[in-house]
Design a protein around this motif. Structure first.
Motif, PDB file in Angstrom:
ATOM      1  N   UNK A  37       0.841  -1.194   0.000  1.00 27.04           N
ATOM      2  CA  UNK A  37       0.000   0.000   0.000  1.00 27.04           C
ATOM      3  C   UNK A  37       0.882   1.252   0.000  1.00 27.04           C
ATOM      4  N   UNK A  38       0.571   2.171  -0.912  1.00 28.65           N
ATOM      5  CA  UNK A  38       1.326   3.411  -1.013  1.00 28.65           C
ATOM      6  C   UNK A  38       0.471   4.587  -0.549  1.00 28.65           C
ATOM      7  N   UNK A  39       1.048   5.491   0.266  1.00 33.64           N
ATOM      8  CA  UNK A  39       0.290   6.607   0.815  1.00 33.64           C
ATOM      9  C   UNK A  39       0.217   7.832  -0.094  1.00 33.64           C
ATOM     10  N   UNK A  40       0.878   7.773  -1.259  1.00 32.89           N
ATOM     11  CA  UNK A  40       0.898   8.910  -2.179  1.00 32.89           C
ATOM     12  C   UNK A  40       0.457   8.478  -3.570  1.00 32.89           C
ATOM     13  N   UNK A  41      -0.005   9.423  -4.389  1.00 33.82           N
ATOM     14  CA  UNK A  41      -0.519   9.086  -5.721  1.00 33.82           C
ATOM     15  C   UNK A  41       0.565   8.545  -6.651  1.00 33.82           C
ATOM     16  N   UNK A  42       0.149   7.929  -7.766  1.00 40.74           N
ATOM     17  CA  UNK A  42       1.113   7.441  -8.755  1.00 40.74           C
ATOM     18  C   UNK A  42       1.962   8.583  -9.321  1.00 40.74           C
ATOM     19  N   UNK A  43       3.193   8.243  -9.702  1.00 41.98           N
ATOM     20  CA  UNK A  43       4.057   9.210 -10.364  1.00 41.98           C
ATOM     21  C   UNK A  43       5.120   9.828  -9.488  1.00 41.98           C
ATOM     22  N   UNK A  44       4.976   9.710  -8.156  1.00 39.36           N
ATOM     23  CA  UNK A  44       5.954  10.278  -7.243  1.00 39.36           C
ATOM     24  C   UNK A  44       7.058   9.294  -6.909  1.00 39.36           C
ATOM     25  N   UNK A  45       7.944   9.705  -5.993  1.00 37.51           N
ATOM     26  CA  UNK A  45       9.106   8.881  -5.648  1.00 37.51           C
ATOM     27  C   UNK A  45       8.723   7.545  -5.026  1.00 37.51           C
ATOM     28  N   UNK A  46       7.702   7.531  -4.177  1.00 32.94           N
ATOM     29  CA  UNK A  46       7.265   6.277  -3.554  1.00 32.94           C
ATOM     30  C   UNK A  46       6.806   5.284  -4.609  1.00 32.94           C
ATOM     31  N   UNK A  47       6.074   5.765  -5.588  1.00 33.41           N
ATOM     32  CA  UNK A  47       5.557   4.920  -6.660  1.00 33.41           C
ATOM     33  C   UNK A  47       6.687   4.409  -7.550  1.00 33.41           C
ATOM     34  N   UNK A  48       7.630   5.292  -7.889  1.00 35.35           N
ATOM     35  CA  UNK A  48       8.756   4.889  -8.734  1.00 35.35           C
ATOM     36  C   UNK A  48       9.544   3.761  -8.075  1.00 35.35           C
ATOM     37  N   UNK A  49       9.856   3.932  -6.785  1.00 32.45           N
ATOM     38  CA  UNK A  49      10.618   2.907  -6.069  1.00 32.45           C
ATOM     39  C   UNK A  49       9.834   1.604  -5.972  1.00 32.45           C
ATOM     40  N   UNK A  50       8.529   1.703  -5.706  1.00 31.76           N
ATOM     41  CA  UNK A  50       7.703   0.507  -5.577  1.00 31.76           C
ATOM     42  C   UNK A  50       7.653  -0.282  -6.885  1.00 31.76           C
ATOM     43  N   UNK A  51       7.646   0.434  -8.001  1.00 37.59           N
ATOM     44  CA  UNK A  51       7.616  -0.253  -9.299  1.00 37.59           C
ATOM     45  C   UNK A  51       8.936  -0.974  -9.559  1.00 37.59           C
ATOM     46  N   UNK A  52      10.041  -0.374  -9.148  1.00 40.24           N
ATOM     47  CA  UNK A  52      11.326  -1.075  -9.229  1.00 40.24           C
ATOM     48  C   UNK A  52      11.271  -2.360  -8.407  1.00 40.24           C
ATOM     49  N   UNK A  53      10.794  -2.228  -7.175  1.00 43.16           N
ATOM     50  CA  UNK A  53      10.741  -3.365  -6.258  1.00 43.16           C
ATOM     51  C   UNK A  53       9.801  -4.449  -6.776  1.00 43.16           C
ATOM     52  N   UNK A  54       8.691  -4.036  -7.342  1.00 49.13           N
ATOM     53  CA  UNK A  54       7.713  -4.973  -7.894  1.00 49.13           C
ATOM     54  C   UNK A  54       8.339  -5.815  -9.004  1.00 49.13           C
ATOM     55  N   UNK A  55       9.026  -5.168  -9.924  1.00 46.10           N
ATOM     56  CA  UNK A  55       9.658  -5.881 -11.045  1.00 46.10           C
ATOM     57  C   UNK A  55      10.736  -6.847 -10.561  1.00 46.10           C
ATOM     58  N   UNK A  56      11.536  -6.387  -9.614  1.00 46.68           N
ATOM     59  CA  UNK A  56      12.642  -7.217  -9.141  1.00 46.68           C
ATOM     60  C   UNK A  56      12.157  -8.405  -8.324  1.00 46.68           C
ATOM     61  N   UNK A  57      11.098  -8.223  -7.531  1.00 47.86           N
ATOM     62  CA  UNK A  57      10.544  -9.353  -6.763  1.00 47.86           C
ATOM     63  C   UNK A  57      10.039 -10.428  -7.713  1.00 47.86           C
ATOM     64  N   UNK A  58       9.427  -9.996  -8.804  1.00 43.40           N
ATOM     65  CA  UNK A  58       8.920 -10.952  -9.795  1.00 43.40           C
ATOM     66  C   UNK A  58      10.074 -11.739 -10.422  1.00 43.40           C
ATOM     67  N   UNK A  59      11.196 -11.048 -10.697  1.00 43.66           N
ATOM     68  CA  UNK A  59      12.344 -11.706 -11.310  1.00 43.66           C
ATOM     69  C   UNK A  59      13.055 -12.647 -10.346  1.00 43.66           C
ATOM     70  N   UNK A  60      13.295 -12.170  -9.119  1.00 41.58           N
ATOM     71  CA  UNK A  60      14.113 -12.929  -8.167  1.00 41.58           C
ATOM     72  C   UNK A  60      13.324 -14.019  -7.452  1.00 41.58           C
ATOM     73  N   UNK A  61      12.056 -13.756  -7.199  1.00 37.44           N
ATOM     74  CA  UNK A  61      11.280 -14.675  -6.357  1.00 37.44           C
ATOM     75  C   UNK A  61      10.091 -15.319  -7.063  1.00 37.44           C
ATOM     76  N   UNK A  62       9.834 -14.909  -8.307  1.00 36.72           N
ATOM     77  CA  UNK A  62       8.676 -15.419  -9.053  1.00 36.72           C
ATOM     78  C   UNK A  62       7.382 -15.201  -8.259  1.00 36.72           C
TER      79      UNK A  62
END
Length: 320
Positions: A37-62
């Motif tokens: 859950x993110x406390x700020x709208x899409x497009x900000x720093x929290x969202x950018x970092x979360x999208x990085x983390x989302x992609x990497x979790x999918x790659x590393x952990x399936x």
């Protein structure tokens, strides 16, 4: 025969080295999808970092990281709802400093700092002052001169009230001996149009914003130890004579009902992602400064940052 034995020994050594790393990765990976859950709208720093983390979790952990937004009141809407989420180890929420220290001091939000349970802090974004590329203000010196010439008329946009941007704005006014007006937005993503369009003088934002909008905005100063490689001509506040190296920290918190074992597993998962070379490079390219504050380190880190923010809170009139 000896050559064969040496080759076999070498192969076994490589297996021995790789096995702990593989086991560590497997242990850190979640066995169910994670709701983030993110406390700020899409497009900000929290969202950018979360999208990085989302992609990497999918790659590393399936495994999937499902991102949802709970926005409003500068993050307070989400943070006051955190403990109502199931503490089953699958629910996590983005958390920011100094927001969660400063907001409760005002008395207008329905949570206290101690209600939140951080388990990992992964980066911070350095404070930076930017203006539109077309602005007649070309340097930090120009900004200070304009602010002194017309007290209160210079407007600086920022993400949220009693947030990192708000605190940095107050710090700028105090250190530079000026009076400017802070204009809060829901998040960094929301203030972009106003800044680029010249509806405000500029923004008290972050290095990440300047990088994302490079060519559309001009960064005047940044709160880092050294100049950024992406902006070699932009001075640090330190170079300009100000003791200012700071920014907004971002991390992960969980509901208080989450068991200590689950808290540690989530911390290990975030550490696995944060220390990945691919993630590190993305952070550097995006203007983020990586930190690795694990679950065991969180109490001391929070105590240190809270002490520092209380001094800022006094400047903002939030504490005596």
């Amino acid at each position: 025969m000896n050559r064969t034995l040496r080759a076999l020994a070498g192969a076994l050594a490589l297996v021995a080295i790789a096995a702990p790393a593989a086991a560590q990765t497997t242990q850190a990976c979640p066995d169910k999808p994670v709701r983030y859950y993110l406390p700020f709208p899409p497009g900000g720093e929290s969202d950018i970092a979360a999208r990085y983390q989302q992609d990497l979790l999918r790659k590393k952990c399936k495994q999937e990281m499902v991102i949802e937004y709970k926005t409003g009141a500068g993050g307070a809407i989400a943070w006051q709802q955190l403990n109502a989420l199931p503490g089953d180890g699958t629910n996590v929420m983005g958390i920011n400093l100094p927001h969660v220290v400063l907001q409760p001091l005002e008395g207008q939000v329905q949570y206290k700092t101690d209600d939140l349970t951080p388990v990992y802090w992964f980066h911070y974004t350095p404070d930076a002052i930017v203006v539109p590329e077309a602005s007649p203000i070309k340097t930090f010196k120009d900004l200070v001169a304009a602010a002194k010439a017309k007290p209160g008329e210079i407007t600086l946009a920022g993400s949220g009230t009693n947030s990192a941007n708000h605190a940095a704005h107050e710090k700028f006014n105090q250190l530079a001996g000026v009076k400017t007006t802070y204009v809060p937005f829901k998040g960094t993503g929301d203030l972009t149009t106003s800044v680029i369009g010249g509806h405000v003088t500029g923004a008290m934002s972050y290095s990440t914003f300047a990088i994302a909008q490079k060519g559309k905005v001009r960064m005047l100063a940044i709160a880092t130890e050294k100049r950024l490689p992406q902006f070699p001509d932009v001075p640090t506040f330190k170079e300009l004579g100000f003791d200012w190296i700071d920014g907004a920290y971002r991390g992960i918190a969980v509901p208080k009902s989450t068991s200590p074992e689950a808290r540690k597993r989530i911390s290990e998962m975030m550490e696995l992602l944060n220390k990945d070379p691919e993630m590190r490079q993305k952070m550097i390219d995006g203007g983020f400064e990586s930190v690795d504050i694990t679950y065991e380190m969180v109490p001391a880190f929070m105590a240190d940052r809270t002490k520092a923010y209380m001094a800022t809170a006094k400047q903002m009139g939030l504490a005596k």
